[in-house]
Design a protein around this motif. Sequence first.
Motif, PDB file in Angstrom:
ATOM      1  N   HIS A  99       8.500  51.780  34.396  1.00  0.00           N
ATOM      2  CA  HIS A  99       7.232  51.311  33.831  1.00  0.00           C
ATOM      3  C   HIS A  99       6.650  52.391  32.903  1.00  0.00           C
ATOM      4  O   HIS A  99       6.290  52.118  31.755  1.00  0.00           O
ATOM      5  CB  HIS A  99       6.282  51.003  35.000  1.00  0.00           C
ATOM      6  CG  HIS A  99       4.893  50.634  34.605  1.00  0.00           C
ATOM      7  ND1 HIS A  99       4.368  49.384  34.822  1.00  0.00           N
ATOM      8  CD2 HIS A  99       3.903  51.346  34.024  1.00  0.00           C
ATOM      9  CE1 HIS A  99       3.122  49.357  34.391  1.00  0.00           C
ATOM     10  NE2 HIS A  99       2.819  50.524  33.898  1.00  0.00           N
ATOM     11  N   GLU A 100       6.593  53.628  33.394  1.00  0.00           N
ATOM     12  CA  GLU A 100       6.043  54.724  32.588  1.00  0.00           C
ATOM     13  C   GLU A 100       6.920  55.016  31.372  1.00  0.00           C
ATOM     14  O   GLU A 100       6.412  55.269  30.278  1.00  0.00           O
ATOM     15  CB  GLU A 100       5.898  55.990  33.432  1.00  0.00           C
ATOM     16  CG  GLU A 100       4.832  55.914  34.511  1.00  0.00           C
ATOM     17  CD  GLU A 100       3.470  55.553  33.956  1.00  0.00           C
ATOM     18  OE1 GLU A 100       3.107  56.024  32.869  1.00  0.00           O
ATOM     19  OE2 GLU A 100       2.763  54.775  34.619  1.00  0.00           O
ATOM     20  N   HIS A 110       6.172  52.749  28.533  1.00  0.00           N
ATOM     21  CA  HIS A 110       5.001  53.208  27.763  1.00  0.00           C
ATOM     22  C   HIS A 110       5.414  54.350  26.836  1.00  0.00           C
ATOM     23  O   HIS A 110       5.100  54.359  25.646  1.00  0.00           O
ATOM     24  CB  HIS A 110       3.931  53.780  28.697  1.00  0.00           C
ATOM     25  CG  HIS A 110       3.169  52.775  29.477  1.00  0.00           C
ATOM     26  ND1 HIS A 110       2.506  51.716  28.901  1.00  0.00           N
ATOM     27  CD2 HIS A 110       2.931  52.671  30.810  1.00  0.00           C
ATOM     28  CE1 HIS A 110       1.901  51.017  29.841  1.00  0.00           C
ATOM     29  NE2 HIS A 110       2.147  51.562  31.013  1.00  0.00           N
ATOM     30  N   GLY A 132       4.466  48.726  29.595  1.00  0.00           N
ATOM     31  CA  GLY A 132       4.610  49.075  31.015  1.00  0.00           C
ATOM     32  C   GLY A 132       4.693  47.849  31.912  1.00  0.00           C
ATOM     33  O   GLY A 132       5.681  47.664  32.635  1.00  0.00           O
ATOM     34  N   PRO A 133       3.660  46.973  31.886  1.00  0.00           N
ATOM     35  CA  PRO A 133       3.737  45.755  32.697  1.00  0.00           C
ATOM     36  C   PRO A 133       4.962  44.905  32.345  1.00  0.00           C
ATOM     37  O   PRO A 133       5.582  44.319  33.237  1.00  0.00           O
ATOM     38  CB  PRO A 133       2.444  45.013  32.347  1.00  0.00           C
ATOM     39  CG  PRO A 133       1.500  46.091  31.950  1.00  0.00           C
ATOM     40  CD  PRO A 133       2.335  47.144  31.279  1.00  0.00           C
ATOM     41  N   ASN A 161      -1.783  46.259  37.030  1.00  0.00           N
ATOM     42  CA  ASN A 161      -2.005  47.120  35.871  1.00  0.00           C
ATOM     43  C   ASN A 161      -2.616  46.381  34.695  1.00  0.00           C
ATOM     44  O   ASN A 161      -3.129  47.005  33.773  1.00  0.00           O
ATOM     45  CB  ASN A 161      -0.706  47.803  35.459  1.00  0.00           C
ATOM     46  CG  ASN A 161      -0.505  49.098  36.216  1.00  0.00           C
ATOM     47  OD1 ASN A 161      -1.211  50.061  36.009  1.00  0.00           O
ATOM     48  ND2 ASN A 161       0.448  49.101  37.138  1.00  0.00           N
ATOM     49  N   ASP A 178      -3.569  49.606  32.301  1.00  0.00           N
ATOM     50  CA  ASP A 178      -2.979  49.083  31.067  1.00  0.00           C
ATOM     51  C   ASP A 178      -3.825  47.957  30.480  1.00  0.00           C
ATOM     52  O   ASP A 178      -3.960  47.827  29.269  1.00  0.00           O
ATOM     53  CB  ASP A 178      -1.565  48.564  31.338  1.00  0.00           C
ATOM     54  CG  ASP A 178      -0.662  49.687  31.816  1.00  0.00           C
ATOM     55  OD1 ASP A 178      -0.939  50.842  31.466  1.00  0.00           O
ATOM     56  OD2 ASP A 178       0.302  49.393  32.533  1.00  0.00           O
ATOM     57  N   ARG A 205      -2.259  55.921  35.123  1.00  0.00           N
ATOM     58  CA  ARG A 205      -1.898  54.556  35.502  1.00  0.00           C
ATOM     59  C   ARG A 205      -1.811  54.475  37.000  1.00  0.00           C
ATOM     60  O   ARG A 205      -1.350  55.360  37.666  1.00  0.00           O
ATOM     61  CB  ARG A 205      -0.547  54.205  34.920  1.00  0.00           C
ATOM     62  CG  ARG A 205      -0.520  54.557  33.504  1.00  0.00           C
ATOM     63  CD  ARG A 205       0.674  54.029  32.812  1.00  0.00           C
ATOM     64  NE  ARG A 205       0.476  54.293  31.440  1.00  0.00           N
ATOM     65  CZ  ARG A 205      -0.317  53.579  30.692  1.00  0.00           C
ATOM     66  NH1 ARG A 205      -0.904  52.522  31.159  1.00  0.00           N
ATOM     67  NH2 ARG A 205      -0.506  53.887  29.463  1.00  0.00           N
TER      68      ARG A 205
HETATM   69 ZN   LIG Z   1       1.251  51.146  32.808  1.00  0.00          ZN
END
Ligand SMILES: [Zn+2]
Length: 401
Positions: free
Chosen positions: A67-68, A71, A113-114, A158, A166, A396
């Motif tokens: 996820h990170e 981003h 990310g999501p 998020n 996010d 986050r």
């Molecule tokens: Zn995120």
Amino acid sequence: MKQTFPLGRVAGIRIGAHWSALIMVLLFGWVLGDQVLPSMVAHVPATARWTAAIVGALALAAALLAHELAHALTARHYGVPVRSITLWALGGVSELGDEPPSARSDFWIAVAGPAASFGAAALFGGVAAAVHAAGWPAVAVAELGWLAAMNVLLGLFNLLPGAPLDGGRVLRAALWWRCGNRARAAQSAAEAGRILGMVLAAAGVAEVLLWREAGGLWLILIGVFVANAASAEGAAERASTALAGRRVRDVMKPDPEIGATWMTVGEFFQHVALRSDQDVFPVVDAEMSLAGVVGVGGLGRIPRDRWPRTTLGQTMARVPPAYVAAPDDPAAPLLRHPPLAADLLAVVIEDRRIVGIVTRARLVRIVERERLRAPAPARDGSALAADWNPRRSEARVSRHE
Ligand SMILES: [Zn+2]
């Protein structure tokens, strides 16, 4: 956030975990092994159950990292430098070196990310179905199903609309795109984050008091974290707005008092520090060039009997290049790093001579004056001095019960 365990580099980005990430992995492992798996599958031997639990918790941490990374890689695609990714108790933090350059990039960096979490959920779900069809043990299917569900929750949570989540970034991008004013959009997203944090914390309190669910404690923790991070972001945003267009020369204290490497702490207090209103002092060497920095607080912690024997050269902190500025440099970027010796943001040098210093206390005062001068003052400006956090990072969160 400090990385306790470095985990290597991915595409040049420093990946690591804060010690508190261990708590997250252990807690997920415990929830999975002690509650989730026994409730989904009957009569699983303890070894198989706990092996599945540990593998599941680590896989969830890996999904969080993905996820990170989504981003971070999207940010880099838009030319925003990424310093590091750190996992900690409440999720992951990507430290970006700059703000997204446009509303469009802000939006895509936030949704990446999501999107990665939903992708991971689809992957885990698909593998669960395949493994089930192939007749693997039910505990493996249950574990994969849980991973899919957790990633869906992670993605949805998020996307809640408040900074620093996010969804808050998406809100900021949308407002920025609509009104064309990034600073005002960021203020609104931070305000939404503060409200969201309080709502989450209140829901946690209700969960604990009304339903006697210990999981509510997590929600309280996350709510408080979100509210605090949102306040800090709002304050940093106001500070950066107030300093926009100003030069270092406009905000520095000119001709500061300085110390020298050969002075003892006793001499320095007697002849310099106690006669000055400064809390931090540049220290020069025999050639009169900048050698380091000392703060009154740090020196005061040295036992008095050692004052006559300890020199500033022995006790000073080094000044990294990022903390040296020229008078004509823009002032706002000074807010991006944490102060040295508790207060120093920059030593200002012109023609190899120290001509000024910029301190955090001085900038806080300037920002506060600016706020009072503004026609429509920010409503929550009173928290400025306490909350103001010069570090720009993207935090986050990812946990829910
Ligand atoms: Zn995120």
